[in-house]
Write a protein that holds these residues in place. Sequence first.
Motif, mmCIF file in Angstrom:
data_model
loop_
_atom_site.group_PDB
_atom_site.id
_atom_site.type_symbol
_atom_site.label_atom_id
_atom_site.label_comp_id
_atom_site.label_asym_id
_atom_site.label_seq_id
_atom_site.Cartn_x
_atom_site.Cartn_y
_atom_site.Cartn_z
ATOM 1 N N PRO A 1 -24.042 22.569 45.237
ATOM 2 C CA PRO A 1 -22.770 22.281 44.564
ATOM 3 C C PRO A 1 -22.843 20.972 43.781
ATOM 4 O O PRO A 1 -23.463 20.005 44.211
ATOM 5 C CB PRO A 1 -21.768 22.184 45.721
ATOM 6 C CG PRO A 1 -22.409 22.893 46.858
ATOM 7 C CD PRO A 1 -23.878 22.693 46.696
ATOM 8 N N GLY A 2 -22.206 20.939 42.653
ATOM 9 C CA GLY A 2 -22.219 19.740 41.812
ATOM 10 C C GLY A 2 -21.197 18.720 42.260
ATOM 11 O O GLY A 2 -20.223 18.446 41.540
ATOM 12 N N LEU A 3 -21.399 18.152 43.433
ATOM 13 C CA LEU A 3 -20.469 17.176 43.990
ATOM 14 C C LEU A 3 -21.036 15.774 43.849
ATOM 15 O O LEU A 3 -22.251 15.559 43.973
ATOM 16 C CB LEU A 3 -20.208 17.473 45.472
ATOM 17 C CG LEU A 3 -19.491 18.786 45.776
ATOM 18 C CD1 LEU A 3 -19.491 19.056 47.265
ATOM 19 C CD2 LEU A 3 -18.064 18.738 45.259
ATOM 20 N N LEU A 4 -20.158 14.807 43.624
ATOM 21 C CA LEU A 4 -20.544 13.403 43.511
ATOM 22 C C LEU A 4 -19.883 12.644 44.658
ATOM 23 O O LEU A 4 -18.661 12.518 44.716
ATOM 24 C CB LEU A 4 -20.103 12.829 42.164
ATOM 25 C CG LEU A 4 -20.577 11.402 41.852
ATOM 26 C CD1 LEU A 4 -22.101 11.349 41.778
ATOM 27 C CD2 LEU A 4 -19.977 10.918 40.540
ATOM 28 N N PHE A 5 -20.703 12.159 45.575
ATOM 29 C CA PHE A 5 -20.210 11.446 46.757
ATOM 30 C C PHE A 5 -20.112 9.956 46.436
ATOM 31 O O PHE A 5 -21.098 9.342 46.020
ATOM 32 C CB PHE A 5 -21.138 11.684 47.947
ATOM 33 C CG PHE A 5 -21.324 13.140 48.281
ATOM 34 C CD1 PHE A 5 -20.336 13.840 48.937
ATOM 35 C CD2 PHE A 5 -22.480 13.808 47.910
ATOM 36 C CE1 PHE A 5 -20.503 15.184 49.238
ATOM 37 C CE2 PHE A 5 -22.659 15.140 48.208
ATOM 38 C CZ PHE A 5 -21.661 15.836 48.869
ATOM 39 N N HIS A 6 -18.933 9.400 46.655
ATOM 40 C CA HIS A 6 -18.632 8.024 46.262
ATOM 41 C C HIS A 6 -18.259 7.231 47.508
ATOM 42 O O HIS A 6 -17.299 7.560 48.207
ATOM 43 C CB HIS A 6 -17.470 8.010 45.253
ATOM 44 C CG HIS A 6 -17.250 6.692 44.596
ATOM 45 N ND1 HIS A 6 -17.403 6.501 43.245
ATOM 46 C CD2 HIS A 6 -16.900 5.484 45.098
ATOM 47 C CE1 HIS A 6 -17.135 5.241 42.942
ATOM 48 N NE2 HIS A 6 -16.834 4.612 44.065
ATOM 49 N N TRP A 7 -19.030 6.164 47.798
ATOM 50 C CA TRP A 7 -18.785 5.317 48.962
ATOM 51 C C TRP A 7 -18.893 3.857 48.566
ATOM 52 O O TRP A 7 -19.647 3.511 47.656
ATOM 53 C CB TRP A 7 -19.790 5.616 50.083
ATOM 54 C CG TRP A 7 -19.588 6.938 50.750
ATOM 55 C CD1 TRP A 7 -20.050 8.152 50.319
ATOM 56 C CD2 TRP A 7 -18.857 7.193 51.947
ATOM 57 N NE1 TRP A 7 -19.657 9.142 51.180
ATOM 58 C CE2 TRP A 7 -18.930 8.584 52.196
ATOM 59 C CE3 TRP A 7 -18.154 6.394 52.841
ATOM 60 C CZ2 TRP A 7 -18.320 9.179 53.297
ATOM 61 C CZ3 TRP A 7 -17.559 6.987 53.946
ATOM 62 C CH2 TRP A 7 -17.638 8.360 54.162
ATOM 63 N N TYR A 8 -18.136 3.019 49.269
ATOM 64 C CA TYR A 8 -18.176 1.580 49.052
ATOM 65 C C TYR A 8 -19.030 0.918 50.133
ATOM 66 O O TYR A 8 -19.003 1.322 51.299
ATOM 67 C CB TYR A 8 -16.760 0.983 49.081
ATOM 68 C CG TYR A 8 -15.890 1.403 47.932
ATOM 69 C CD1 TYR A 8 -15.877 0.689 46.741
ATOM 70 C CD2 TYR A 8 -15.075 2.527 48.031
ATOM 71 C CE1 TYR A 8 -15.074 1.071 45.678
ATOM 72 C CE2 TYR A 8 -14.270 2.923 46.982
ATOM 73 C CZ TYR A 8 -14.276 2.198 45.811
ATOM 74 O OH TYR A 8 -13.484 2.585 44.760
ATOM 75 N N ASP A 9 -19.767 -0.101 49.721
ATOM 76 C CA ASP A 9 -20.609 -0.833 50.665
ATOM 77 C C ASP A 9 -19.739 -1.547 51.696
ATOM 78 O O ASP A 9 -18.726 -2.169 51.357
ATOM 79 C CB ASP A 9 -21.481 -1.841 49.921
ATOM 80 C CG ASP A 9 -22.524 -2.461 50.815
ATOM 81 O OD1 ASP A 9 -22.204 -3.440 51.511
ATOM 82 O OD2 ASP A 9 -23.662 -1.973 50.818
ATOM 83 N N SER A 10 -20.121 -1.476 52.960
ATOM 84 C CA SER A 10 -19.328 -2.078 54.032
ATOM 85 C C SER A 10 -19.384 -3.598 54.005
ATOM 86 O O SER A 10 -18.423 -4.257 54.419
ATOM 87 C CB SER A 10 -19.814 -1.570 55.391
ATOM 88 O OG SER A 10 -19.173 -2.242 56.446
ATOM 89 N N LEU A 11 -20.472 -4.177 53.521
ATOM 90 C CA LEU A 11 -20.646 -5.626 53.554
ATOM 91 C C LEU A 11 -20.222 -6.299 52.260
ATOM 92 O O LEU A 11 -19.692 -7.412 52.280
ATOM 93 C CB LEU A 11 -22.105 -5.975 53.862
ATOM 94 C CG LEU A 11 -22.653 -5.454 55.200
ATOM 95 C CD1 LEU A 11 -24.133 -5.769 55.322
ATOM 96 C CD2 LEU A 11 -21.881 -6.052 56.359
ATOM 97 N N THR A 12 -20.469 -5.657 51.122
ATOM 98 C CA THR A 12 -20.193 -6.282 49.834
ATOM 99 C C THR A 12 -19.024 -5.650 49.093
ATOM 100 O O THR A 12 -18.463 -6.283 48.204
ATOM 101 C CB THR A 12 -21.437 -6.216 48.933
ATOM 102 O OG1 THR A 12 -21.756 -4.843 48.650
ATOM 103 C CG2 THR A 12 -22.629 -6.871 49.629
#
Length: 644
Positions: A196-207
């Motif tokens: 599937p053409g999914l884009l997973f977006h996460w933020y860094d926990s430290l920065t």
Amino acid sequence: MILEERPDGQGTGEDSARVQAAPSVLKGCDSLVQTQHGQLQSCRAHLHQQISKELRMRAGAENLYRATSNSWVRETVALELSYVNSNLQLLKEELAGLGSSVDMDQPESESVTVPMIPLGLKETKELDWATALKELITEHFGEDGASYETEIQELEDLRQATRTPSRDEVGLELLAAYYSQLCFLEARFFSPARSPGLLFHWYDSLTGVPAQQRALAFEKGSVLFNIGALHTQIGARQNRSCAEGTSHATESFQRAAGAFRLLREKFSHAPSPDMSATSLSMLEQLMAAQAQECIFKGLSLSASAAPDSCQAQLHLAQEAAQVATEYGLVHRAMSQPPVQDYVPASWTTLAHVKAEHFRALAHYHAAMALCKGSSAAKGELSKQEQIFQAPTSHEPRGPTLPQQPEARRRLAKAHLKRAILGQEEALRLHALCRVLRKVDLLHIVVTQALRRSLAKYSELEREDDFFEAVEAPDIQHLYPCLPQGPLSVFSTKNQWRLLGPVHMTRGETGFGFTLRGDSPVLIAAVVPGGQAEAAGLKEGDYIVSVNGQPCKWWKHVEVVAQLRGMGEEGVNLQVVSLLPGPEPRSTGARRPALLRSHRECGFETPTPARARPWLVLGWSRKAKQGKMGGQPQPCTSGDCGTCP
């Protein structure tokens, strides 16, 4: 680079994990408490307004970070994102604390405990599973994707709930349920040829810097990271003034260390700093140190019942020395690049303060053990000598623990002096950090320990004490001495042959070999007809001992300096030669470990008595049920990829 999941090893066990109906687990995202509803609701509304403001600021900073190519602007925006992310974590921690019934305030007494370091969860954006999965089901499997609307909606609800899990065991179950669903989806819908053409977006926990990838491994790794982070928050919230809370905190930090270790071993090429190998190694060491600290706290609680026990004080001295060693390793890891660039400076200082504090506690408890009695049995005396004397590999132990009461008093004073100096150093480091100065509990704990050491030192002080001051030795822990050395060589994965010690003298061209590498140093080449060839050394051997001194962890320059300092008497070397490993049983194509069934792994799973719960996406079972008019028949071949 794209985050990849390493297929080596026996897998993580998620291939056999199955979850029950999702609605029974989604309660982990709500921790509402029906007490003082009006006041709590007002506080929650205010916190939600602040969180919304921080989210808008983060969205603007993120857009600027992506749009600009100026390095100075990107560094400034990254710093702002780190600040905003820290504020969000604090606000969400406060919001979660409003729904907790546990009172975290502790009295200023002997039961005050040292604060721990919890890790914030990674943030993520909403994800549209429905469109991608429906298209893939229709195009690739030839079925109507709309018929799976309910199952896909349950999957999206499950992911949405994992964005704000409760800080308890229910929240852990929620994250584990979604992680299990990701493993099932990976086996069914993701492949190198089609996904599937999914884009997973996460933020860094430290920065707080955003990262995005299309690889499902990034989604799985981020969820696993949050499982470890949630364990740290649960451990930090435990009441460690009682034995039960200390035991639960120890288990939570150990589980967190295991999650970070699994993430470090099974996933590679992480796009965010908090999931890099160096960061995960540091976090694993930090959680292991905090677990060791909880063990020490539990022992101190049990030792308070027998304050006059010499053996109990010796055990506390050993444990405190072990905790100090662990925090020393954590401080060293946090002080080295690239970890020092994005780890909060307060964490590094706190690890240093704890290392000094527990090292001082080790000397304090050693002094208390010396003051408990003037004599000991032979067996107990042998154990005491091992604590007060540093072990050596080439010299026999000698009796260094004094038996005369006056000599024991002077040695106890020496240990108390080192304890006082260590606590004063911990207070000095605490005062240098602006963030730690606001942590009153830490200052209280260290101050109380300093007062105890000063009081005991004054009790042992005498006006006519004109003897020369005794130097107190370091406190040694007595954990089992397991085989040591770099895991790249010294593990059961490799087979080797030990050679030596071999005596060599320097010839006209030296010892006849060249060295390279660190920890351990490798013999890169052997000169034909030289001293090394005559001694039986070969190319590829690792030097593990020089004149009886273990050198598995030595650097290249240290081994070379040791060899250059040898005179005409020569040198005794001990080396290991790696042996070729066994041939694999099969050279055919193998499926990844995560997709292998239990029968292929060499063991059977007993069939449960009750019916197995269906997955959220019970693919291909709907069609079978419709054709057969009942429950799907169990698979007996064992090779369908989903059977246990």
